[in-house]
Design a protein around this motif. Sequence first.
Motif, PDB file in Angstrom:
ATOM      1  N   ILE A  97     -43.979  -4.841  10.472  1.00 28.64           N
ATOM      2  CA  ILE A  97     -42.962  -5.207  11.469  1.00 28.64           C
ATOM      3  C   ILE A  97     -43.159  -4.302  12.681  1.00 28.64           C
ATOM      4  O   ILE A  97     -42.890  -3.100  12.596  1.00 28.64           O
TER       5      ILE A  97
ATOM      6  N   ARG B  21     -42.241 -11.728   5.572  1.00 29.46           N
ATOM      7  CA  ARG B  21     -41.863 -10.314   5.664  1.00 29.46           C
ATOM      8  C   ARG B  21     -40.730 -10.111   6.685  1.00 29.46           C
ATOM      9  O   ARG B  21     -39.862  -9.238   6.519  1.00 29.46           O
ATOM     10  N   TYR B  22     -40.752 -10.912   7.758  1.00 29.76           N
ATOM     11  CA  TYR B  22     -39.669 -10.831   8.738  1.00 29.76           C
ATOM     12  C   TYR B  22     -38.341 -11.262   8.099  1.00 29.76           C
ATOM     13  O   TYR B  22     -37.285 -10.673   8.374  1.00 29.76           O
TER      14      TYR B  22
ATOM     15  N   TRP C 238     -37.113  -8.482   5.877  1.00 26.55           N
ATOM     16  CA  TRP C 238     -36.655  -7.347   6.690  1.00 26.55           C
ATOM     17  C   TRP C 238     -35.296  -7.638   7.330  1.00 26.55           C
ATOM     18  O   TRP C 238     -34.396  -6.782   7.322  1.00 26.55           O
TER      19      TRP C 238
ATOM     20  N   GLN D  38     -38.659  -4.575  15.575  1.00 22.97           N
ATOM     21  CA  GLN D  38     -37.561  -3.843  14.952  1.00 22.97           C
ATOM     22  C   GLN D  38     -36.412  -3.638  15.936  1.00 22.97           C
ATOM     23  O   GLN D  38     -35.236  -3.850  15.609  1.00 22.97           O
TER      24      GLN D  38
END
Length: 709
Positions: free
Chosen positions: A248, A3-4, A7, A253
Amino acid sequence: MKRYFFWLKTEYKRAAACLPLMLAKAAILIVIIGMAAFCAVKLLPGRIKSQPASIGYAAPQDRLTEFAVSFVENMESVKDWCRLIRVSEEEGLQMLGEGELAALLVLPDNVVEGILNGSNEPAKLYLSKEAAPMGLVFEELAKAGTGLLRTAQAEIYAAHELAGLFDIGEQALDTMYGEIDRFNLKLVMEREEYFRIKKLSATGSEGWAVYYGSAFLTLYLLFAGVFFGKYNRRSHTERDMLAKRAGIPVSAQAAGRIVVSGGLLLIALLPVGVYWIADGVRRILPVCFSVKSILLLILAVLCTAAWLQLVCRLTENHRTAVFVLGISALFMGYVSGCFLPSAILPRIVEKIAGVLPSTYIKRTFSMLFSGRTERFAGTAAALMAFCLFFWMAGLLAEKWPRREFVYDGRSGIWGRQRQKNAVKGSNLFCILAKRLLFQKSLWVCLAVTVFVSLAMMKAESRSDTTVYAAFYTDDEALENLFSEYGGLVTFVSCKNEEEVKRYVVQGKAECGYVLQEDLQSKILSGDGAWSIDVYESTDSTLTRVVNEVLFERIFYAISTDWFEGYIAEHENFSAACRKMGREALQEEAKSALERKLEDGGTFTFMRGSVSASGTGEETKGRVSYPVRAVAAACVILCALIGVMQALADKKAHRFPKRTELLPVLFTVCQPVLMGMTAGILLSFFAGNMLFLLPLSLLVTLTGVILVFR
């Protein structure tokens, strides 16, 4: 981790979308860089110099005075810093009061006759009330030159007194005058040949080149964030959804945006690199790429990115962020020595500079150009600490409780829910005024700017400007002369040559001097085999000024010693020498010389100061803070905010039923009036600010024209 990855890929695409607009907005700065590089290569192929300060002088129109002025004007130390302009005394005082001159020197009408006959009417040296740094530099050069003249004059007058005491004839005395003058002139005329300047640099970069290069790139990096500030802005909804749905964290972020913003800043530096590729620029300003310098550059851009993100988080919109970034970049650039060399700024400024990131960013570029990394650990630690601090401050700002605001697309007002419909019956001016009222960060920044400006001026008026110079000598008499000197330059005694180098490398001294053993005896022997090793860092700028001060001290010690021996050994005093003994005659010569130096009969100048009104008054402090530039920046940046808002209104068709000119004029004028108000508040403490009136009118009309273009 997946997911990182997705993103970060999204963040990269968002940043890439900002690049074309960012580079388009940076076009003006790129053109300026190109023009500056072209001028540097074509006009100054050997080195980059500062713009010399304008020094006025009022002097009688005669051949000897013109010769003396031309001699002084062509001295290397004077050419580096000063440009002499002939004016009348009245005209010079007016120009000094208006800031067109850094200093004014008024020579008496009978200056040459006074030097010859011993009357020596004092000259007058006027500085502005604020004692501008360039004026202080000229004052130091004038003191050094006057010191040389005073010593030479005192020897002539002492010889005249001794000739009368021991019944020496006029013809023999004239011969002695010529011999004394020849010795002193030979020593003075050849002084620049004996300073062997050694750069403490791996690349051999010129000091001015490194100073201007690092200063410009520091300012460029600070202002470059204005071009892509929108990328750093995120709504609460977007952040919360990303944290809850994608997993996140807000801290991750913020860290990710800092890294991506740092990449944008590096890309913004690429146009500068295009001009550096040119052979002339690369020859003037070589770059030393190493692991340490590259690491420092990465930390510098990350620190700048973290600062930009914090500002964007604390402001309501991109327009107010532009104002905050512009004012803060101007202030940090001044304190860090990007406009004036740090060595001639008041000591209070140096203390403040130690807690600002711009200081370490500038030091990073200096290391990149010079190749020296002695201060790598401290600079890297400071940049990392600032990155961490700005990142944590941004996280705290995220959690700070804030009232919910809603946006009225018709009027462009961000307001609380219960006020959403309050503007329906309001007139145009009330709508626009209410919209400006809700831009709290703009009001706060203007208030902080006024407060900081007043505080800086007050602090500087109580702080002295000091240029430190390290030295090492085994001559006790010279060591005492240097240590006792009082002026802009302060000499620091060191135990050995290595300590002198450490002082210069660590930035504790502007330059360092190592004097040869038995320097006085080598000079007196006249074989020309003496020299002084001068160590300076790559961003040293005042070495030639300190050279003049140091030589004046050496000249005083050497010339007075020579004079005592000259009198004792001269054939005209042989009878007196046999009668009273050599030591007694030398003591008599020493006493006569000291009396002439202390009785006020030698040439000197009286210092005065001039206020903006042209009246003389005592200088109470030394203020270099660019308060008028700050006031002008407030007006210009406020006008920019108005223009950006007017363009947004026009694009959104927010006032379709009204004439376009009136809303645009009000939108641009209102923030300009705020900037003028800040300037007026500063005028109560900083003098005349009438130039803000035509400036405000000009930027308002320019802004309106740009909106309708």
